[in-house]
Design an enzyme around this catalytic site. Structure first.
Site, PDB file in Angstrom:
ATOM      1  N   ASP A 179      47.119  27.005  39.733  1.00 44.99           N
ATOM      2  CA  ASP A 179      47.430  28.215  40.486  1.00 44.99           C
ATOM      3  C   ASP A 179      46.358  28.550  41.513  1.00 44.99           C
ATOM      4  O   ASP A 179      46.583  29.362  42.402  1.00 44.99           O
ATOM      5  CB  ASP A 179      47.636  29.395  39.530  1.00 44.99           C
ATOM      6  CG  ASP A 179      48.965  30.089  39.773  1.00 44.99           C
ATOM      7  OD1 ASP A 179      49.840  29.478  40.411  1.00 44.99           O
ATOM      8  OD2 ASP A 179      49.121  31.240  39.333  1.00 44.99           O
TER       9      ASP A 179
ATOM     10  N   ASP B 218      53.894  36.203  27.610  1.00 51.34           N
ATOM     11  CA  ASP B 218      54.283  35.533  26.373  1.00 51.34           C
ATOM     12  C   ASP B 218      54.972  36.509  25.416  1.00 51.34           C
ATOM     13  O   ASP B 218      56.067  36.241  24.911  1.00 51.34           O
ATOM     14  CB  ASP B 218      53.068  34.885  25.715  1.00 51.34           C
ATOM     15  CG  ASP B 218      51.856  35.815  25.663  1.00 51.34           C
ATOM     16  OD1 ASP B 218      51.943  36.972  26.126  1.00 51.34           O
ATOM     17  OD2 ASP B 218      50.802  35.385  25.160  1.00 51.34           O
TER      18      ASP B 218
END
Length: 741
Positions: A143, A453
């Protein structure tokens, strides 16, 4: 083979003794809480000549805090309602030719905080898993878009051609080379000159590999390409040759390795890790399209090569497979000291809470170490009638990706249509691809919180999916835990902010979940995780200040020792700490760990949980944007030395230090005044509990006292912070004197 096919692939063990102990404790503790709250409430309904506005306010604040803590305790019992554990039998799986393919997603963001050599160790360990190499595909999402990471991937590919055969030949268990060469006991099962010579050869090659990666980090680009402003870059890692036959031959026994750096522009939201995972989900869909996905943090290497086979013991069980979304393995860490002063090993979650979570429908996705079914991330938006318009509205304008949704096999076109595939992957990794689609809302990993998550797991469970938790004797994955106070509190603040984001959204588990999750108790588990930052920081700030200020001003808040309700308050306190101590000891830890957990609970509640909750509310009302900073994986030698010695390192922000130090100083002052009241005024019966509370706070937080008054090393609390904290405590005292006079 016939015998093994009839045997179960896994077993679920219900902890009946723990269930009996937990439910018995819940029953008696609940009764005590009812009496305690009745005592508090009765103060407001009965006439009392000593009642004033000041005492009423103090009692009200304490009453509200006790209600909040009682509610938090009630929610937390959902984890203790039905604990289970599981055993997998990978030796009973069918042959390799019948195993499904697995895509591995590894995410990294900043090579300065996540050193490239460590990231490549995770990549190599994933490539070396005990799984058919033609059914294993490893994707790294960079990223930060750093050149050093891409160069590191190329070096890792070259080294893997030596490392993978070595691991297979000798059955090496730990397949991250750095961890393997650091653990001499791994060699205990092997002998002979051939193995020793091979090991030395591989070690030399690994040292060369590390040197080459670090040289590239020195002369290359360790910073992200313009941060949030760079194009997409996708590369299938292999030797550069134009001969297709050579390419096919060299990749025969090697898993597919793919580097992905998605496009990022300042004008487009990138949704942090969830956005990176969704790009990997799309890119992998047109390249390998495996039906199962392993999610890994970049520092969480595969410590046991059998994890994929263990996960398949659950995914291939026809009894649970149709509704099973993912198998979660625990996060465990290789750098935890015996003392573990920061509770970095997450004992409560790994050895207790997640077992209870599993017994009521399954745990949430826990950031790393999970094998998730690709279909579960896309199923609700896949229409059997194949309406192209509906599919494009959900998944975007890529025909190749939409085509992949209905085929659970790898497209057999990687070499012959490589350029076309990579061009399609570039589109899938563009920052504008998700515009007008359901990515992050109904499909893929969920947006809206930095704890993608937890949020993704919750949405999956609300859609009817279940999950399982498998805590094997040998850790399947090992990562780097936080080893200094600053990183620990920063990480805790980020988690708290993300969890509270969900709690104050329309997806609050107490409102959105009860009618949708597998069980109501499972919704309580999700609610506890979402709400605990708020339900801890408010009461603990109250209990760290109000009883103390009232003691300084001679206002009693608790029953006298001679009062029968004194027994109720004593029972609630002793019941809570003794149950916590029992849980620590029963999971194989020590009294010292119990003390550490009590201390860290207090520290995080008055700092991380406070700041995380405030941050979430500020984002909610638009006062600031969401942000994400990866946890630092670079160890400071001095801080690591103190951690291993069990000594707190207070080199952290004043925003963390000042509240902790100020509250400890206030408690020290109130304890001194309380003792003087007991000695000179004989008011022990009247103020016993109020004297005991600051004593307990000081006792548990002695390292803060030591850091302020005794230590002289670099890791102490700076005198300037101590002075500022003392001033803050004085302000607390004068405000208390005004309010409670």
């Amino acid at each position: 083979m016939e015998t093994s096919s009839k045997l179960p692939l896994h077993l679920c063990h219900v902890h009946k003794l723990s269930i009996f102990i937990n439910r018995t404790h819940i029953f008696f503790h609940s009764i005590a809480l009812v009496f305690l709250l009745y005592y508090r409430a009765s103060f407001f309904f009965f006439q009392d000549t000593t009642k004033t506005k000041a005492t009423t306010l103090a009692w009200l604040l304490v009453f509200v805090s006790e209600i909040l803590l009682s509610f938090e305790w009630l929610l937390s019992q959902s984890f203790r309602w039905r604990p289970v554990s599981r055993t997998a039998f990978p030796e009973r799986l069918p042959g390799d030719d019948k195993l499904p393919a697995v895509d591995v997603f590894i995410c990294t963001a900043d090579p300065e905080k996540e050193p490239t050599v460590g990231v490549m160790n995770t990549v190599l360990s994933a490539m070396a898993m005990d799984y058919p190499p033609d059914k294993l595909h490893v994707y790294l999402s960079d990223d930060g878009g750093a050149a050093v990471t891409l160069k590191g991937m190329r070096e890792a590919w070259r080294f893997a051609k030596w490392w993978l055969p070595f691991c297979r030949r000798y059955g090496i268990k730990c397949r991250a080379p750095e961890a393997y060469f650091s653990a001499e006991e791994e060699d205990a099962d092997f002998g002979g000159s051939e193995f020793i010579q091979d090991r030395e050869d591989i070690k030399e090659k690994y040292e060369v590999f590390k040197k080459r990666v670090r040289e590239k980090a020195t002369v290359g680009d360790t910073r992200s390409r313009l941060g949030r402003d760079h194009p997409a870059l996708i590369e299938v890692i292999q030797e550069t040759t134009s001969d297709e036959a050579i390419q096919e031959n060299e990749t025969k026994n090697m898993p597919l390795l793919v580097y992905v750096s998605r496009e990022k522009r300042p004008s487009h939201p990138h949704h942090f890790k969830a956005g990176a995972l969704n790009v990997l989900l799309r890119v992998s869909g047109v390249i390998s399209n495996s039906p199962y996905i392993l999610g890994l943090d970049c520092d969480m290497h595969c410590h046991d090569p059998s994890s994929a086979r263990q996960a398949m013991c659950f995914h291939l069980d026809p009894k649970i497979s149709p509704s099973l979304a993912f198998v979660q393995f625990p996060q465990k860490f290789h750098n935890i000291s015996n003392n573990d002063i920061y509770d970095s090993q997450l004992r409560s979650a790994i050895w207790l809470l997640w077992n209870g979570y599993d017994g009521v429908g399954g745990p949430c996705v826990s950031g790393t170490g999970y094998y998730i079914k690709r279909l579960s991330l896309c199923s609700n938006s896949i229409h059997e009638d194949g309406d192209p318009m509906k599919l494009r509205q959900s998944f975007g304008p890529s025909n190749e990706f939409i085509k992949s949704l209905h085929q659970n096999k790898k497209p057999d076109i990687l070499i012959h249509r490589k350029n076309a595939l990579l061009n399609e992957a570039q589109l899938l990794a563009s920052c504008a691809f998700e515009n007008g689609t359901e990515w992050g809302e109904e499909v893929g990993f969920m947006y809206g919180s930095v704890v993608e998550d937890y949020f993704t797991g919750f949405r999956l469970h609300c859609k009817g999916w279940i999950s399982v938790y498998c805590n094997s004797p040998r850790p399947q994955f090992l990562g780097s835990g936080t080893t200094n106070l600053n990183d620990f509190l920063v990480q805790g603040t980020r988690w708290a902010s993300g969890l509270v984001d969900v709690a104050i959204s329309k997806f609050c588990p107490l409102i959105f979940g009860p009618s949708k999750t597998y069980t109501f108790v499972q919704s309580m588990c999700y609610a506890e995780l979402a709400l605990f930052p708020i339900l801890y920081f408010l009461p603990l700030w109250c209990f760290a200040t109000i009883p103390q200020l009232c003691l300084l001003n001679g206002i009693p808040l608790y029953p006298e020792v001679s009062n029968s309700y004194f027994i109720v308050f004593s029972f609630v306190f002793l019941s809570s700490i003794s149950k916590h101590l029992y849980e620590v000891l029963s999971t194989g830890f020590t009294f010292r760990h119990w003390v550490n957990e009590q201390r860290i609970w207090m520290m995080k509640s008055v700092t991380s949980h406070l700041y995380g909750s405030v941050d979430a509310f500020m984002k909610k009302i638009g006062m600031r944007e969401a942000s994400f900073f990866p946890t630092n994986k670079v160890d400071n030698v001095d801080q690591l030395k103190r951690y291993n010695m069990g000594v707190f390192d207070f080199q952290t922000s004043i925003l963390f230090l000042a509240p902790m130090a100020a509250l400890v100083i206030l408690n020290m002052a109130s304890f001194a005044v309380g003792i003087s009241r007991v000695i000179f005024s004989g008011e022990l019966d009247k103020f016993f509990i109020q004297v005991f509370i600051p004593f307990y706070v000081i006792l548990m937080n002695y390292p803060i006292v030591e850091g302020m008054l005794i230590r002289k090393d670099k890791g102490r609390i700076p005198p300037s912070v101590t002075l500022l904290s003392a001033i803050v405590s004085l302000i607390f005292y004068f405000l208390g004197s005004i309010i409670f006079m």
